[in-house]
Design an enzyme around this catalytic site. Structure first.
Site, PDB file in Angstrom:
ATOM      1  N   HIS A   1       9.640  47.314 106.151  1.00  0.00           N
ATOM      2  CA  HIS A   1      10.802  46.877 106.700  1.00  0.00           C
ATOM      3  C   HIS A   1      10.858  45.574 107.220  1.00  0.00           C
ATOM      4  O   HIS A   1       9.868  44.956 107.879  1.00  0.00           O
ATOM      5  CB  HIS A   1      11.241  47.915 107.770  1.00  0.00           C
ATOM      6  CG  HIS A   1      12.160  47.616 108.460  1.00  0.00           C
ATOM      7  ND1 HIS A   1      12.413  47.518 109.784  1.00  0.00           N
ATOM      8  CD2 HIS A   1      13.526  47.300 108.034  1.00  0.00           C
ATOM      9  CE1 HIS A   1      13.733  47.438 110.124  1.00  0.00           C
ATOM     10  NE2 HIS A   1      14.463  47.275 108.715  1.00  0.00           N
TER      11      HIS A   1
ATOM     12  N   ASP B   1      16.694  41.202 104.689  1.00  0.00           N
ATOM     13  CA  ASP B   1      17.969  41.228 104.690  1.00  0.00           C
ATOM     14  C   ASP B   1      18.678  39.781 104.469  1.00  0.00           C
ATOM     15  O   ASP B   1      17.768  38.732 104.589  1.00  0.00           O
ATOM     16  CB  ASP B   1      18.419  41.493 106.124  1.00  0.00           C
ATOM     17  CG  ASP B   1      17.748  42.608 106.718  1.00  0.00           C
ATOM     18  OD1 ASP B   1      18.192  43.852 106.447  1.00  0.00           O
ATOM     19  OD2 ASP B   1      17.030  42.684 107.690  1.00  0.00           O
TER      20      ASP B   1
ATOM     21  N   GLU C   1      11.421  44.861 101.912  1.00  0.00           N
ATOM     22  CA  GLU C   1      12.794  44.988 102.386  1.00  0.00           C
ATOM     23  C   GLU C   1      12.856  43.710 103.071  1.00  0.00           C
ATOM     24  O   GLU C   1      12.501  43.675 104.129  1.00  0.00           O
ATOM     25  CB  GLU C   1      12.844  46.249 103.126  1.00  0.00           C
ATOM     26  CG  GLU C   1      14.293  46.566 103.327  1.00  0.00           C
ATOM     27  CD  GLU C   1      14.987  46.226 104.637  1.00  0.00           C
ATOM     28  OE1 GLU C   1      16.169  46.183 104.983  1.00  0.00           O
ATOM     29  OE2 GLU C   1      14.123  45.655 105.261  1.00  0.00           O
TER      30      GLU C   1
ATOM     31  N   GLU D   1      18.704  43.789 101.148  1.00  0.00           N
ATOM     32  CA  GLU D   1      19.981  44.335 101.680  1.00  0.00           C
ATOM     33  C   GLU D   1      20.819  43.063 101.729  1.00  0.00           C
ATOM     34  O   GLU D   1      20.504  42.133 102.672  1.00  0.00           O
ATOM     35  CB  GLU D   1      19.555  44.876 103.161  1.00  0.00           C
ATOM     36  CG  GLU D   1      21.006  45.552 103.666  1.00  0.00           C
ATOM     37  CD  GLU D   1      20.593  45.808 105.165  1.00  0.00           C
ATOM     38  OE1 GLU D   1      21.699  46.426 105.904  1.00  0.00           O
ATOM     39  OE2 GLU D   1      19.654  46.116 105.614  1.00  0.00           O
TER      40      GLU D   1
ATOM     41  N   HIS E   1      18.084  39.192 109.636  1.00  0.00           N
ATOM     42  CA  HIS E   1      18.720  40.349 109.949  1.00  0.00           C
ATOM     43  C   HIS E   1      19.848  40.288 110.752  1.00  0.00           C
ATOM     44  O   HIS E   1      20.995  40.573 110.513  1.00  0.00           O
ATOM     45  CB  HIS E   1      17.686  41.306 110.473  1.00  0.00           C
ATOM     46  CG  HIS E   1      17.987  42.436 110.950  1.00  0.00           C
ATOM     47  ND1 HIS E   1      18.750  42.890 112.300  1.00  0.00           N
ATOM     48  CD2 HIS E   1      18.122  43.940 110.402  1.00  0.00           C
ATOM     49  CE1 HIS E   1      19.156  44.093 112.332  1.00  0.00           C
ATOM     50  NE2 HIS E   1      19.045  44.666 111.173  1.00  0.00           N
TER      51      HIS E   1
END
Length: 631
Positions: free
Chosen positions: A246, A275, A273, A348, A288
């Protein structure tokens, strides 16, 4: 931690519990019902492109012995390499992006325990490098007993992943091995259990499959190649969930930075992962929050700052002094780092994006030649629809803070590769995992840092877990893979132990075994077909014994059931009616039985044995008549 609008994904496939061989045959008024184990969800109705048991006695058509000695004898293929310098190979098959290759392998002799055999995963038909292999040494419990490796165009080794098998292959022992390949990803299986994985394969446009032998003589049997569905994100049977880091290794380094990505990579994360949000001038940056306040020394919304302003910010000092000077990476930098140093990206799209902004992200992914290694997810349905429209080659996943009433319908509507809810929400309805898998949709959950919850989610069958602690989850997975193999069990369900049966009955054997590779069944010491009906008309009156033995990688188990064939008038009548006697003999036998003239019945059956009455039936009729005459 993540809030409802904050994703973290996890990738691992729901696995079928236990490597169980289930054979169940039920008796109900003479009707036989066979229950077979469900096939692995990862395979589906794939095309078998290679299936060879070498029963022809010659090398199969299309198999090319490039170098070394290759021959077929006694229903097996034998390959010999007399030197550790010889990577002898035989090539076959065709180029596939998604496939499972399996073989039964036996080291017949080796120069040393470090010598090896390999399954060739992407090998030109003429055997010239570069090519990729999955290797197993005869000393397979060594730290490099298993490997994924490339022979480069410069004819040197590039070993990307090493690991150990649960036991030593040794010599003279059959080992069932398999590799599942999905593009750049592959998993090594030994006797049905994952032992090693990689995300580093570099695929060619035309390489097929091969077998390799080095410094040894190795035999092979039951070689098969099966084409798989393209969704390699579904967790195969025998594998733990994928590790998804993450925001990188965000518990150990400043989130969403290249250093966090490097720490996650070294922690053996399967996916990174991150953003992505655009700058004021439209450059996708890895961040993020909607503002830079929390994770940099700047202030304000990212969409109000230019790329130059964003690159001037310190994105590391907030986490720890040693990370001072760490910068916010652009998506280009993040992808370039992954392309050159290895790894896959779970990207993401954070917050609402216009179609043009999504188009920019797609363009960057393609320019960086990373389309095969990027998975796009978002809470924003519109962003996913844009992605699917602009780049149908990219897998997409929907992030959810809570479960939809019908996740499968949502997945079908959006064309999802994965449905990615919060782990907490999923555990309220874990049964949706099976429904999504049935529809071919993976499940990746976010964001879970607890070992207890990892266990619950693994048991629920999720395919991947997004976590802030990728090193710990990778270690948990390693422990999962090293768990002792489950001991086989076996039970004879029918006929039940102690059953008393007459000859009019025709029970079917019902044997249930778990964690077994083979199940053997005998009746009074003679092998019988598992699930066949028991013909009691030909058995001697009295006690009989069924014995079942199950053999698995962790040992063997056995079960015994005894039953008694009881002589009754009804049973004897059934024997006579089904005897195949001619009409005259049949009438006489029935008349004698009906009038309870048992001595005469025995005498008549004996006299007509091999004439009006089949000999084997006549002996049973005579014996049972004598028993009835004694009562």
């Amino acid at each position: 931690m993540i809030h409802p609008a904050d994703p973290i994904l996890t990738h691992v496939r729901g696995r079928t519990r236990g490597v169980a061989a289930l054979v169940a045959l039920a008796l109900s008024a003479g009707v036989l019902v066979a229950l077979a184990p469900a096939p692995p969800a990862v395979a589906g109705p794939g095309t078998v492109t290679v299936s060879e048991d070498f029963s022809s006695g010659t090398l199969p058509a299309g198999w090319r012995a490039v170098d070394g000695t290759w021959k077929v004898e006694n229903g097996r293929l034998y390959g010999t390499s007399t030197s550790a310098a010889q990577n002898n190979k035989i090539t076959f098959g065709r180029h596939l992006n998604d496939f499972r290759m399996e073989a039964t392998v036996r080291f017949e002799s080796v120069a040393s325990a470090s010598r090896w055999t390999a399954l060739g995963l992407d090998v030109p038909a003429d055997g010239t490098p570069p090519w990729w292999i999955a290797t197993m040494r005869s000393g397979s419990t060594a730290s490099n007993g298993l490997e994924f490796a490339q022979r480069t165009a410069a004819d040197t080794w590039n070993v990307t992943n090493t690991g150990s098998a649960p036991y030593a292959a040794g010599t003279g022992r059959d080992v069932r091995v398999a590799v599942e390949v999905h593009g750049s990803q592959a998993r090594w299986f030994v006797d049905g259990r994952e032992a090693l994985r990689t995300t580093s394969l570099q695929r060619s446009a035309n390489g097929g499959q091969a077998l390799f032998v080095n410094g040894a003589t190795v035999s092979y049997d039951d070689v098969s190649v099966t084409e798989l569905a393209p969704n390699g994100y579904l967790r195969p049977e025998g594998s733990p969930p994928a590790v998804i880091a993450h925001r990188g290794a965000s518990a150990a380094a400043p989130e969403n930075t290249l250093v966090a990505q490097e720490v996650a990579r070294r922690a053996n994360a399967d996916w990174i992962e991150i953003d992505v949000r655009p700058s004021r001038d439209g450059v996708p940056f890895v961040l993020h929050d909607a503002t830079v306040d929390r994770t940099t020394d700047g202030t304000g919304p990212i969409r109000n700052l230019t790329a130059v302003q964003l690159k001037a910010l310190d994105a590391g000092s907030w986490f720890a002094p040693q990370y001072a000077g760490t910068t916010l990476p652009t998506l280009v930098e993040q992808l370039a780092d992954l392309r050159t140093r290895g790894g896959n990206l779970l990207l993401e799209i954070k917050g609402a994006h216009t179609r043009e902004e999504v188009a920019t992200i797609v363009r960057v992914i393609r320019e960086q030649r990373m389309s095969q290694r990027v998975f796009v997810q978002s809470f924003d349905v519109a962003a996913l629809r844009y992605t699917r429209e602009l780049a149908p080659e990219l897998p997409i996943g929907l992030l959810r803070g809570s479960l939809d009433a019908d996740p499968v319908a949502v997945a079908e509507d959006l064309g999802l590769t994965a449905y990615n809810p919060s782990g907490k929400a999923l555990l309220t309805r874990p049964e949706v995992v099976a429904d999504l898998h049935e529809a071919g949709v993976a499940v990746m959950v976010w964001t879970i840092d607890s070992a207890n919850q990892w266990r619950s989610l693994e048991q629920a069958g999720v395919d991947g877990i997004i976590t802030n602690r990728p090193a710990e989850l990778a270690g948990w997975n390693a422990a999962y893979l090293q768990r002792p193999a489950a001991t086989p069990t076996v039970a004879i369900v029918s006929p039940v132990d102690g059953a008393v049966l007459d000859r009019a009955q025709a029970p079917a054997v019902s044997v249930i075994a778990t964690n077994a590779e083979t199940v053997t069944l005998t009746l009074d010491g003679k092998r019988i077909e598992n699930g066949g009906k028991l013909d009691l008309t030909g058995l001697a009156a009295g006690r009989h014994t069924l014995h079942a033995e199950a053999v698995g990688s962790a040992g063997r188990a056995s079960a015994t059931s005894t039953f008694t064939v009881e002589v009754t008038r009804a049973g004897l009548a059934y024997v006579i009616l089904s005897s195949g006697a001619n009409r005259a003999a049949l009438n006489a036998l029935n008349s004698l039985l009906l009038n309870e003239r048992y001595e005469a019945l025995a005498a008549f059956a004996t006299w007509q044995a091999g004439k009006g009455v089949p000999a084997e039936v006549a002996s049973v009729v005579a014996a049972d008549a004598r028993v009835l005459g004694e009562d």
